[in-house]
Design a protein around this motif. Structure first.
Motif, mmCIF file in Angstrom:
data_model
loop_
_atom_site.group_PDB
_atom_site.id
_atom_site.type_symbol
_atom_site.label_atom_id
_atom_site.label_comp_id
_atom_site.label_asym_id
_atom_site.label_seq_id
_atom_site.Cartn_x
_atom_site.Cartn_y
_atom_site.Cartn_z
ATOM 1 N N LEU A 1 35.643 70.575 72.786
ATOM 2 C CA LEU A 1 36.190 71.119 72.102
ATOM 3 C C LEU A 1 36.307 70.207 70.775
ATOM 4 N N ARG A 2 35.426 70.521 69.884
ATOM 5 C CA ARG A 2 35.554 69.988 68.572
ATOM 6 C C ARG A 2 36.264 70.402 67.645
ATOM 7 N N LEU A 3 37.181 68.583 67.087
ATOM 8 C CA LEU A 3 38.566 69.212 66.254
ATOM 9 C C LEU A 3 37.793 68.483 65.080
ATOM 10 N N PRO A 4 38.195 69.216 63.849
ATOM 11 C CA PRO A 4 37.790 68.798 62.345
ATOM 12 C C PRO A 4 38.673 67.976 62.328
ATOM 13 N N SER A 5 38.505 66.880 61.095
ATOM 14 C CA SER A 5 39.216 65.948 60.181
ATOM 15 C C SER A 5 40.808 66.600 60.071
ATOM 16 N N GLY A 6 41.379 65.774 60.420
ATOM 17 C CA GLY A 6 43.420 66.478 59.682
ATOM 18 C C GLY A 6 43.562 66.486 60.490
ATOM 19 N N VAL A 7 43.479 67.399 61.848
ATOM 20 C CA VAL A 7 43.513 68.021 62.800
ATOM 21 C C VAL A 7 45.593 67.764 62.438
ATOM 22 N N VAL A 8 45.488 66.990 63.547
ATOM 23 C CA VAL A 8 46.685 66.161 63.698
ATOM 24 C C VAL A 8 47.550 64.747 62.523
ATOM 25 N N LEU B 1 62.690 60.708 73.147
ATOM 26 C CA LEU B 1 61.068 60.195 72.775
ATOM 27 C C LEU B 1 60.204 61.387 73.591
ATOM 28 N N GLU B 2 60.478 62.486 74.369
ATOM 29 C CA GLU B 2 60.062 62.968 74.947
ATOM 30 C C GLU B 2 59.286 64.007 73.864
ATOM 31 N N ALA B 3 59.767 64.303 73.139
ATOM 32 C CA ALA B 3 59.331 65.374 71.900
ATOM 33 C C ALA B 3 58.044 65.092 71.121
ATOM 34 N N VAL B 4 58.094 63.414 71.065
ATOM 35 C CA VAL B 4 57.204 62.292 70.320
ATOM 36 C C VAL B 4 55.888 62.567 71.230
ATOM 37 N N SER B 5 56.188 62.095 72.497
ATOM 38 C CA SER B 5 55.296 61.320 73.656
ATOM 39 C C SER B 5 53.702 61.429 73.321
ATOM 40 N N VAL B 6 53.529 62.876 73.122
ATOM 41 C CA VAL B 6 52.001 63.563 72.954
ATOM 42 C C VAL B 6 51.839 63.216 72.078
ATOM 43 N N LEU B 7 51.912 61.985 71.328
ATOM 44 C CA LEU B 7 51.348 62.017 69.807
ATOM 45 C C LEU B 7 49.980 61.195 69.580
ATOM 46 N N PRO B 8 50.141 59.794 71.245
ATOM 47 C CA PRO B 8 49.352 58.323 71.040
ATOM 48 C C PRO B 8 47.963 59.444 71.806
ATOM 49 N N GLN B 9 48.171 60.584 72.593
ATOM 50 C CA GLN B 9 47.067 61.539 72.868
ATOM 51 C C GLN B 9 46.419 61.877 71.685
ATOM 52 N N LEU B 10 47.045 62.570 71.198
ATOM 53 C CA LEU B 10 46.904 63.364 69.866
ATOM 54 C C LEU B 10 45.940 62.487 68.652
ATOM 55 N N ARG B 11 45.894 61.565 68.842
ATOM 56 C CA ARG B 11 45.486 60.985 67.851
ATOM 57 C C ARG B 11 44.547 59.970 68.811
ATOM 58 N N VAL B 12 44.253 59.938 70.303
ATOM 59 C CA VAL B 12 42.870 59.466 70.736
ATOM 60 C C VAL B 12 42.160 60.807 70.104
ATOM 61 N N MET B 13 42.122 61.972 70.279
ATOM 62 C CA MET B 13 42.009 63.453 70.491
ATOM 63 C C MET B 13 41.021 63.452 68.798
ATOM 64 N N GLN B 14 42.041 62.639 67.795
ATOM 65 C CA GLN B 14 41.359 62.674 66.327
ATOM 66 C C GLN B 14 40.705 61.560 65.761
ATOM 67 N N ASN B 15 40.783 60.626 66.359
ATOM 68 C CA ASN B 15 39.722 59.764 66.696
ATOM 69 C C ASN B 15 38.579 59.784 66.943
ATOM 70 N N THR B 16 38.157 60.708 68.439
ATOM 71 C CA THR B 16 36.560 61.074 69.103
ATOM 72 C C THR B 16 36.012 62.373 68.101
ATOM 73 N N LYS B 17 37.341 63.192 68.065
ATOM 74 C CA LYS B 17 37.093 64.216 67.090
ATOM 75 C C LYS B 17 36.287 65.891 68.635
ATOM 76 N N ILE B 18 35.733 65.186 69.718
ATOM 77 C CA ILE B 18 35.416 65.635 70.165
ATOM 78 C C ILE B 18 35.930 65.228 71.531
ATOM 79 N N VAL B 19 36.183 66.611 72.037
ATOM 80 C CA VAL B 19 37.023 66.347 73.140
ATOM 81 C C VAL B 19 36.733 67.172 74.272
ATOM 82 N N GLU B 20 36.960 66.648 75.723
ATOM 83 C CA GLU B 20 36.057 67.433 76.864
ATOM 84 C C GLU B 20 36.725 68.288 77.794
#
Length: 272
Positions: A265-272, A172-191
């Motif tokens: 930080l601005r993430l392009p589409s499909g980063v995560v 579970l520790e190995a994949v626990s960050v996936l929801p956080q990456l999904r949020v950043m993928q959805n917003t595209k802009i990370v403060e």
């Protein structure tokens, strides 16, 4: 006369133009080069694990500052924090009944901080929580991790249920960050503060992974034997590598943004 591009900008531009397979190959080569460098620079590889804990603590400190000073949890994933609390709670239980050491106290402090973050997001700063962006279904990772732990777990003399719990928290520790990456993928802009926090997680995971890999090399594979037999020793190492590669893409864009002088930080589409 055209101004010359900075070396870092020229390299990132070249990498960006490469196909996915070439990018993956470059990532593997870079990781191996970093491991070789660490092996010669750091003589006691246990220090890498301590460094990983220290970097993780810095990341949590940045997160606390964001919540306390800026009074906002925008960009943070509540689900990632909940997954973190779950695997830390399970790992604490395993530590108390199986192997109690200094890392148990560190996990206890991290769990207390994580529970405080969850409390702040759920109650104090609920208005700024981006619930619609935090749309990763956590049962997509919890259930597979539980099933995997049921079949692949340590082969020690501890109680069968405790061995399953131990494996579950590793997976579970190995994949626990996936929801956080999904949020950043959805917003595209990370403060900035969220970006610093996730980057700290990425660095901590790399140092932890480097610690395990170099320990295996130093002991010529005897460490894997000490962990037990079957698939479990390999799964421990694979879990560390998976955590590192999950965050590798984000860390690349983070470093690129920092060298480019961008605060946001601005993430392009499909980063995560």
């Amino acid at each position: 006369m055209r101004p010359q591009k900075k070396p870092i900008h020229a390299v990132t531009t070249w990498v960006k133009r490469q196909p996915p397979k070439v990018k993956a190959f470059l990532a593997v080569v870079s990781g191996m080069a970093a491991l070789v460098l660490l092996r010669f620079i750091v003589h006691d590889h246990d220090n890498l694990f301590v460094a990983a804990e220290a970097v993780h603590s810095i990341g949590i400190s940045v997160l606390i500052y964001k919540l306390m000073k800026e009074k906002t949890c925008a960009g943070l994933s509540l689900k990632s924090q909940e997954l973190t609390a779950i695997f830390l709670a399970v790992r604490l239980y395993c530590s108390f009944v199986m192997e109690y050491d200094i890392h148990t106290l560190l996990d206890l402090a991290t769990l207390a901080t994580t529970l405080w973050v969850i409390y702040m997001i759920r109650f104090k700063l609920r208005a700024s929580y981006m619930e619609e962006k935090d749309n990763f279904a956590i049962y997509y990772v919890v259930i597979p991790c539980a099933v995997l732990a049921l079949f692949i777990h340590p082969s020690t003399s501890h109680h069968f249920l405790n061995r399953i719990f131990w494996a579950f928290c590793v997976y579970l520790e190995a994949v626990s960050v996936l929801p956080q990456l999904r949020v950043m993928q959805n917003t595209k802009i990370v403060e900035p503060f969220t970006a610093h926090y996730v980057f700290a997680l990425g660095v901590a995971r790399f140092l932890s992974c480097a610690h395990w890999v170099l320990q295996v090399l130093d002991t010529r594979g005897q460490l894997l034997v000490a962990l037990g037999y079957g698939l479990w020793p390999s799964m421990v190492l694979i879990s560390e590598i998976v955590q590192t590669f999950i965050l590798a893409d984000f860390c690349y864009y983070y470093v690129k943004s920092v060298f480019g002088g961008q605060l946001v930080l601005r993430l392009p589409s499909g980063v995560v």
